[in-house]
Design an enzyme around this catalytic site. Structure first.
Site, PDB file in Angstrom:
ATOM      1  N   LYS A  39       0.810  -1.216   0.000  1.00 23.45           N
ATOM      2  CA  LYS A  39       0.000   0.000   0.000  1.00 23.45           C
ATOM      3  C   LYS A  39       0.843   1.266   0.000  1.00 23.45           C
ATOM      4  CE  LYS A  39      -0.758   0.620   4.975  1.00 23.45           C
ATOM      5  NZ  LYS A  39      -0.020   1.889   5.050  1.00 23.45           N
ATOM      6  N   THR A  40       1.980   1.263   0.727  1.00 24.49           N
ATOM      7  CA  THR A  40       2.831   2.461   0.766  1.00 24.49           C
ATOM      8  C   THR A  40       3.376   2.766  -0.615  1.00 24.49           C
ATOM      9  OG1 THR A  40       3.455   1.951   3.045  1.00 24.49           O
ATOM     10  CG2 THR A  40       4.837   3.520   1.867  1.00 24.49           C
ATOM     11  N   ASP A 223      -3.603   7.873   4.166  1.00 22.91           N
ATOM     12  CA  ASP A 223      -3.095   6.547   4.508  1.00 22.91           C
ATOM     13  C   ASP A 223      -3.791   6.041   5.782  1.00 22.91           C
ATOM     14  OD1 ASP A 223      -1.549   4.290   4.397  1.00 22.91           O
ATOM     15  OD2 ASP A 223       0.252   5.212   5.242  1.00 22.91           O
ATOM     16  N   GLU A 224      -3.850   4.722   5.960  1.00 21.15           N
ATOM     17  CA  GLU A 224      -4.448   4.094   7.161  1.00 21.15           C
ATOM     18  C   GLU A 224      -5.836   4.672   7.453  1.00 21.15           C
ATOM     19  OE1 GLU A 224      -3.095   1.568   8.254  1.00 21.15           O
ATOM     20  OE2 GLU A 224      -0.911   1.695   8.242  1.00 21.15           O
ATOM     21  N   GLN A 254      -7.980  -4.470   9.478  1.00 20.29           N
ATOM     22  CA  GLN A 254      -6.898  -4.118  10.388  1.00 20.29           C
ATOM     23  C   GLN A 254      -7.251  -2.902  11.253  1.00 20.29           C
ATOM     24  OE1 GLN A 254      -2.662  -4.703   9.027  1.00 20.29           O
ATOM     25  NE2 GLN A 254      -3.616  -4.633   7.001  1.00 20.29           N
ATOM     26  N   ARG A 600       1.648 -10.825  10.610  1.00 21.90           N
ATOM     27  CA  ARG A 600       3.002 -10.278  10.845  1.00 21.90           C
ATOM     28  C   ARG A 600       4.075 -11.277  10.411  1.00 21.90           C
ATOM     29  NH1 ARG A 600       1.753  -5.957   9.999  1.00 21.90           N
ATOM     30  NH2 ARG A 600      -0.241  -6.943   9.549  1.00 21.90           N
TER      31      ARG A 600
END
Length: 720
Positions: A39-40, A223-224, A254, A600
């Protein structure tokens, strides 16, 4: 501007969905970006593509992140992609961008040009000062609770006059909020929540400023997005207006920060409010092997009202997920340590291994096992167990029970919890101690004896004397109970907005005392325990730069990844947390936490749970987490089918309270109805029992002292 053909190098290596997201036409869009889906890269490349194709100038877009680190990383990537100066770009956190806007329009925002920002500690001090001026009882209205109330109201976009007050308590809270606002305005200061609220109010009432920024920022990228609260969402809506494009990147699966005000429903609202015609789903994962992703997908599908996605990878299935059923929490910790040693000997760096847990209190047993094994570790985003403030406070009270002349311990807790002993009283006490060449405790006793003490000092002396008297003849776990309860620490933390974790840590200190006594039959005194705590607090946190295992809560792990991940304590009541069962959508948030934890891991994932666990100094028997049951059996490799003693522990196999086997009866030294005596509670009658051998607890009716459950091993009951 006329669009130009983008350089192929900018878009090189993007998969089909990433390319679709980056090159979307002029429209608002929701990018549902799964864990490890890049995503970044998509967000940064989208900005670079808009600039390179001439659709916007570097100063004509706004990029919002949640951390300064993320903003800096975005700008660093952009400067590597394009030959532009990124220094003046509007890219940063919500607070940072609002601060910038308010600095430019401080007059219109009714702020001085040099307005200062209060950090959390400064805000708390400001509230305490105000409450003292208003003669507010800080026991009925704990300052931290007041601060949480004020910030929560602001994050909902509410001033004091818009907050409902239903009773005398809420009316008083509203009055404090209103006066706090006046005080901040007089002093020309703003807190973090005020930055966003003040900016939102400015844009709401000043049409010219609002239109200026709406015409400037044709593209807004966030973002987020799943972590935005209500006010942040309203601020974005206001800034975007009717014509601007908002490119929102997030993952509803998330969203794990509801306790901070995050509102996962903002993603649903965004679809409607911005007329989103297409949701681009980034589902290809570049982090984890297939079995790990299949487990994560299986778990999260049990949540309702998801936007819906399914992570996949081209990297292959990889290893099965390893599941270990421990006999107890000590066995679980020892198993994890053994596996880590094996992985490390095979060449895996410790820094590539993470040990996750649901709550901070769980770290104590794990830390002790790592300490004993000589494995360096680092607690990420937090403190080691014996370094936590609430534990240091409790240990200070225990130190004073052992030795009231311990000046360091006395200074730590003489006014904690608050008992009205100010700085001047402490200075006078220290001056008296120097003049009389004695300890602070002796100086305090002398003052009390002379009839000249402040009420607070007299109360403190009486408290320590009472604690020492009640601790006489008690076991170490019972002394720990006194230190955490009689001291007022529990009551103090119950009034904190986020005091639940601190109380859980205090409970864990009692468990630590039980385990210490069990493991040190010949050296289980209070002094020995305090020495043990000091040694574990003073060593083994790995220094910066050294290869070390990473310990952290699941919340702290979000955004990180590791080659190998251990998720411990997977039992009902721990994960999912028991409190979630009583909260609206609480279980769904717990499931999202589990989803974050699983994703993770890159290559190897361990899941562990224990049949019994020491909680609040008592053995509790549990069942495995429902989240384990939600993973298809085909993905799992069960390392043992039935746990048994052997790696260390504190008892025999679990036996329910209703068990009636001859073995259990024979291990019970007291018959029901037997009269017994206890050093603290006096005489009583045994009315019930549970457990077996070292785990056994008895229930005794002590008359006026009430009904008590006691660990038989430590209670030292005597026959009457």
């Amino acid at each position: 501007m006329n669009a130009q053909h983008p350089s192929t190098s900018l878009l090189e290596g993007l998969n089909d969905k990433q390319l679709e997201a980056v090159t979307l036409p002029h429209q608002s869009a929701l990018i549902l970006a799964g864990a490890g889906s890049g995503k970044t890269r998509v967000l940064t490349t989208r900005i670079a593509w808009l600039i390179q194709t001439g659709q916007v100038s570097p100063n004509g877009l706004l990029a919002v992140t949640f951390t300064n680190k993320a903003a800096k990383e975005m700008l660093t990537r952009l400067s590597a992609m394009l030959p532009i100066n990124v220094r003046g770009m509007w890219a940063g956190t919500f607070h940072g961008l609002c601060n910038r806007l308010l600095r430019a329009h401080h007059r219109e925002a009714l702020l001085p040009a040099t307005f200062q920002i209060l950090d959390t500690a400064d805000q708390l001090s400001s509230i305490k000062r105000l409450m003292k001026q208003m003669n507010v009882d800080d026991e009925k209205f704990p300052p931290k609770q007041v601060m949480g109330y004020i910030n929560s109201c602001k994050e909902e976009g509410l001033r004091a006059n818009a907050v409902d007050a239903y009773d005398a308590h809420s009316q008083r809270m509203r009055e404090i909020f209103e006066e706090y606002d006046r005080q901040c305005q007089r002093e020309g200061v703003v807190d973090f929540a005020e930055l966003l609220l003040r900016c939102y109010e400015l844009l709401s009432r000043d049409a010219s400023i609002r239109q200026h920024y709406q015409s400037r920022f044709k593209y807004i990228l966030v973002d987020e997005f799943q972590d935005t609260n209500r006010l942040q969402y309203l601020w974005l809506k206001l800034l975007a207006g009717a014509d601007n494009c908002v490119f929102a990147v997030g993952d509803d699966d998330q969203s794990i920060y509801a306790f901070r005000g995050a509102r996962v429903g903002n993603m649903r609202d965004f679809e409607q409010d911005f007329n989103v015609r297409n949701i681009v789903k980034l589902e290809q994962n570049y982090r984890s092997h297939g079995n790990i992703l299949d487990a994560a997908n299986a778990i999260i599908t049990h949540n309702r009202n998801r936007l819906g996605k399914n992570l996949w990878t081209s990297a292959g299935k990889g290893e099965p997920i390893r599941v270990y059923q421990a006999y107890n929490d000590i066995d679980e910790a020892n198993f994890i340590v053994d596996e880590i040693k094996s992985l490390h000997s095979e060449g895996t760096e410790l820094s590539e291994i993470a040990l996750l847990y649901r709550s901070n209190a769980q770290s104590r047993v794990l830390e002790h096992a790592l300490f004993s094994a000589g494995l360096p570790y680092r607690v990420y985003g937090g403190l080691r167990f014996f370094e936590r403030a609430e534990i240091k406070h409790a240990l200070a009270y225990l130190r004073l029970i052992a030795n009231p002349n311990d000046d360091t311990a006395l200074l730590r807790v003489i006014n904690f919890p608050t008992r009205g002993i100010g700085a001047r009283s402490l200075e006078q006490l220290q001056e008296a101690a120097r003049a009389e060449d004695c300890s602070l405790w002796q100086a305090a006793i002398n003052k009390v004896g002379n009839g000249r003490p402040g009420k607070g000092v007299e109360g403190f002396v009486a408290l320590i004397r009472q604690m020492a008297e009640e601790a006489t003849g008690l076991t170490l776990p019972e002394m720990a109970e006194i230190a955490t309860t009689l001291s007022g620490l529990r009551t103090h933390y119950q009034n904190e907005k986020e005091g639940e974790d601190r109380i859980a840590n205090l409970d864990e200190l009692i468990s630590a005392a039980v385990t210490f006594v069990n493991n040190n039959e010949d050296a289980g005194t209070l002094t020995d325990f305090l020495t043990f705590a000091s040694l574990e607090a003073g060593e083994h946190q790995a220094e910066v730069g050294r290869d070390a295992l990473q310990l952290m809560t699941v919340h702290a792990a979000k955004g990180l990844e590791f080659r190998t991940v251990f998720i411990s304590g997977l039992e009902e009541g721990l994960c999912p947390h028991e409190q979630s069962l009583y909260e609206t959508n609480g279980l769904e948030e717990e499931r999202r936490l589990m989803y974050v934890a699983v994703t993770r891991a890159r290559q190897r994932l361990y899941l562990s749970h224990a049949q019994s666990r020491m909680l609040h100094g008592q053995v509790r028997y549990g069942i495995s987490s429902r989240f384990l049951d939600e993973i298809p059996e085909a993905l799992l490799k069960r390392l043992n089918t039935r746990a048994s003693p052997g790696r260390g522990g504190y008892g025999e196999s679990p036996v329910s309270q209703t068990a009636t086997s001859s073995e259990q009866k024979n291990s019970m030294p007291w018959k029901i109805g037997q009269a017994v005596a206890h050093s603290k509670f006096g005489q009583g009658v045994v009315v019930n029992y549970e457990g077996n051998a070292n785990d056994m607890r008895v229930q005794v009716n002590f008359g006026s002292e009430g009904m008590k459950w006691l660990m038989l091993e430590y209670a030292k009951l005597e026959k009457v």
